[in-house]
Motif scaffolding. Structure first.
Motif, short mmCIF file in Angstrom:
data_model
loop_
_atom_site.label_atom_id
_atom_site.label_comp_id
_atom_site.label_asym_id
_atom_site.label_seq_id
_atom_site.Cartn_x
_atom_site.Cartn_y
_atom_site.Cartn_z
N ARG A 122 0.58 -1.39 -0.09
CA ARG A 122 0.07 -0.01 0.06
C ARG A 122 0.91 1.26 -0.19
O ARG A 122 0.68 2.22 -0.80
N ARG A 123 1.91 1.25 0.71
CA ARG A 123 2.78 2.35 0.73
C ARG A 123 3.48 2.59 -0.63
O ARG A 123 3.67 3.58 -0.74
N PHE A 161 10.70 10.31 -2.10
CA PHE A 161 9.88 9.83 -3.08
C PHE A 161 8.61 9.12 -2.73
O PHE A 161 7.42 9.57 -3.37
N ARG A 162 8.54 8.56 -1.83
CA ARG A 162 7.58 8.05 -1.10
C ARG A 162 6.43 8.77 -0.63
O ARG A 162 5.18 8.77 -0.82
N LEU A 181 3.77 9.18 8.52
CA LEU A 181 4.85 8.07 9.14
C LEU A 181 4.54 6.55 8.91
O LEU A 181 5.19 5.80 8.46
N ASP A 182 3.28 6.34 8.89
CA ASP A 182 2.68 4.91 8.64
C ASP A 182 2.87 4.68 7.32
O ASP A 182 3.34 3.55 6.96
N ARG A 183 2.56 5.46 6.59
CA ARG A 183 2.63 5.39 4.77
C ARG A 183 3.98 5.46 4.40
O ARG A 183 4.42 4.45 3.43
N VAL A 184 4.91 5.90 5.03
CA VAL A 184 6.18 6.48 4.33
C VAL A 184 7.34 5.34 5.33
O VAL A 184 8.00 4.75 4.58
#
Ligand code: CA
Length: 227
Positions: A122-123, A161-162, A181-184
């Motif tokens: 997902r990230r 980039f993320r 924080l959670d996503r990257v």
């Protein structure tokens, strides 16, 4: 969106078979390798979207394979989940320092591992292989992992980039630092919300290096948004 490709590297045939079966059941395509050398070689044939990498492997350890993959331009963005029977804090730290994105201790539950695979995908799949994301004069190329502003290449580190691909997925959405924080950063344990601010600063600087307006908006006491 194309079917996500997972490279599964595990030398124990029974464990590999069970994992492979369960990952395929999620609709992912699975490539397999049973040693570190073949794993690194495999990525030269086809770039996976994610790698599940056992620590203890013949020929080349998972740790060394991880280090090499994170050094190479084409593979450094691929999330790596390390599997290990070692649970000591020291090894966990070493795993993350090598650049592994997550770390799962054996014996693990298949359900938990699959959940972590999904979190990592997902990230990164925000800008999946072959996809292009555009916002104003900013463009992200998911195949080459390159970013452009007004068609000039903007060099970004993997985290920047993320971060940018997360913003570009939903322009205008306000993200809290915790969500970013959670996503990257996912399960990395030695980061806090201050890390987000530092990374945002670097991203802003890179995006504005040739001039142009700062596309990122700081939303006071909430977080950040693109546009
Ligand atoms: Ca092993």
């Amino acid at each position: 969106m194309s079917q996500p490709v997972v490279l599964l590297v595990e030398d124990e045939p029974a464990q590999r078979a069970v994992l492979s079966y369960n990952i395929k059941a999620e609709g992912f395509l699975v490539l397999e390798a049973d040693n570190g050398e073949d794993a690194v070689h495999e990525t030269r044939e086809r770039l996976p979207d994610l790698i599940v990498l056992d620590w203890m492997l013949p020929k080349m350890s998972g740790l060394e394979a991880c280090r090499r993959l994170k050094l190479r331009e084409e593979t450094k963005y691929i999330p790596i989940i390390m599997l290990s029977a070692r649970s000591e804090e020291f090894d966990r730290v070493r795993g993350l320092e090598t650049g592994a994105d997550d770390y799962v201790v054996k014996p693990y539950s298949i359900a938990e591992l699959i959940a972590r695979v999904k979190v990592q995908l997902r990230r990164t799949r925000a800008c999946a292989v072959g996809e292009q994301l555009e916002y104003g004069d900013i463009r992200l190329d998911g195949e080459t992992h390159k970013a452009y502003r007004a068609e000039k290449e903007v060099k970004l580190g993997p985290k920047e980039f993320r971060l940018l691909s997360t913003f570009m997925e939903k322009p205008g959405r306000v993200w809290t630092r915790e969500q970013l924080l959670d996503r990257v950063w996912g399960h990395e344990i030695y980061v806090d919300t201050r890390t987000v601010d530092v990374c945002i600063g670097r991203l802003r600087k890179s995006l504005c290096q040739f001039g142009g307006e700062d596309p990122l908006r700081t939303v006071r006491s909430v977080g950040y948004s693109l546009g």
